[in-house]
Motif scaffolding. Sequence first.
Motif, PDB file in Angstrom:
ATOM      1  N   ALA A  59       0.843  -1.202   0.000  1.00  0.00           N
ATOM      2  CA  ALA A  59       0.000   0.000   0.000  1.00  0.00           C
ATOM      3  C   ALA A  59       0.876   1.249   0.000  1.00  0.00           C
ATOM      4  N   ARG A  64      -3.162  -0.063  -5.222  1.00  0.00           N
ATOM      5  CA  ARG A  64      -4.542  -0.071  -4.734  1.00  0.00           C
ATOM      6  C   ARG A  64      -4.846  -1.454  -4.179  1.00  0.00           C
ATOM      7  N   ASP A  65      -5.933  -1.565  -3.424  1.00  0.00           N
ATOM      8  CA  ASP A  65      -6.302  -2.838  -2.809  1.00  0.00           C
ATOM      9  C   ASP A  65      -6.415  -3.961  -3.838  1.00  0.00           C
ATOM     10  N   GLU A  66      -7.012  -3.674  -4.985  1.00  0.00           N
ATOM     11  CA  GLU A  66      -7.182  -4.692  -6.028  1.00  0.00           C
ATOM     12  C   GLU A  66      -5.821  -5.185  -6.543  1.00  0.00           C
ATOM     13  N   ARG A  76      -9.766  -9.146  -2.440  1.00  0.00           N
ATOM     14  CA  ARG A  76      -9.736  -7.715  -2.128  1.00  0.00           C
ATOM     15  C   ARG A  76     -10.246  -7.487  -0.701  1.00  0.00           C
ATOM     16  N   HIS A  77     -11.214  -8.301  -0.284  1.00  0.00           N
ATOM     17  CA  HIS A  77     -11.774  -8.190   1.059  1.00  0.00           C
ATOM     18  C   HIS A  77     -10.699  -8.487   2.114  1.00  0.00           C
ATOM     19  N   SER A  80      -8.309  -5.547   2.288  1.00  0.00           N
ATOM     20  CA  SER A  80      -8.950  -4.432   2.984  1.00  0.00           C
ATOM     21  C   SER A  80      -8.949  -4.667   4.496  1.00  0.00           C
ATOM     22  N   ASN A  81      -9.289  -5.883   4.920  1.00  0.00           N
ATOM     23  CA  ASN A  81      -9.295  -6.205   6.357  1.00  0.00           C
ATOM     24  C   ASN A  81      -7.901  -6.108   6.963  1.00  0.00           C
ATOM     25  N   LEU A  83      -5.360  -4.370   5.922  1.00  0.00           N
ATOM     26  CA  LEU A  83      -4.920  -2.979   5.938  1.00  0.00           C
ATOM     27  C   LEU A  83      -5.631  -2.213   7.060  1.00  0.00           C
ATOM     28  N   ARG A  84      -6.917  -2.456   7.237  1.00  0.00           N
ATOM     29  CA  ARG A  84      -7.678  -1.799   8.302  1.00  0.00           C
ATOM     30  C   ARG A  84      -7.118  -2.176   9.669  1.00  0.00           C
ATOM     31  N   SER A  94      -5.231   6.127   7.390  1.00  0.00           N
ATOM     32  CA  SER A  94      -5.124   6.151   5.931  1.00  0.00           C
ATOM     33  C   SER A  94      -3.697   5.826   5.499  1.00  0.00           C
ATOM     34  N   ARG A  95      -3.544   5.608   4.195  1.00  0.00           N
ATOM     35  CA  ARG A  95      -2.203   5.366   3.648  1.00  0.00           C
ATOM     36  C   ARG A  95      -1.304   6.576   3.882  1.00  0.00           C
TER      37      ARG A  95
END
Length: 110
Positions: A59, A64-66, A76-77, A80-81, A83-84, A94-95
Motif C-alpha cells: 500500500a 490499490r487494494d485490487e 480484495r476483502h 482491505s481487512n 490494511l484496516r 489512511s495510507r
Amino acid sequence: MPPKSEREAPASVPLPVHGLAAHELPSGAVLLAFDLRRRAAADPFDALTPGQARVARLALEGLRDEQIARALGLSRHTVSNQLRRAYATLGVNSRTELAAALRLNGNPAR
C-alpha cells in the motif's frame, strides 16, 4: 472504620505482567489496574502480523487494494481487512497517515 487521617495509604504491588498492578484499598479490597497501551515497537512493522506488514508495504508503494490482492493472491476483502487492522494497530487512518507515521519514526516506506 478509623478516621480518614488514621487510614493508611493504599499499598501498590507491581505484578509480573507488564502493565498490571494491584492496589490494596483501606477497606481491604484489591483494585487491579491495567495499562492497555501497546509498547511502541522499534520498527512499526514489528507490531503487525506478517500478512498485515506485506499488505501495508505494498500500500505504501502506491498499489490499490485490487492490485495488492492480485500480487499476493488474496481477495480484495482480505487485503482491505488486513490494511484496516494494520491501521488500527499503528494508530493511523489512511495510507497517507501510515506513510507520515513511518517517516516520523525514521522508518521510510520499504
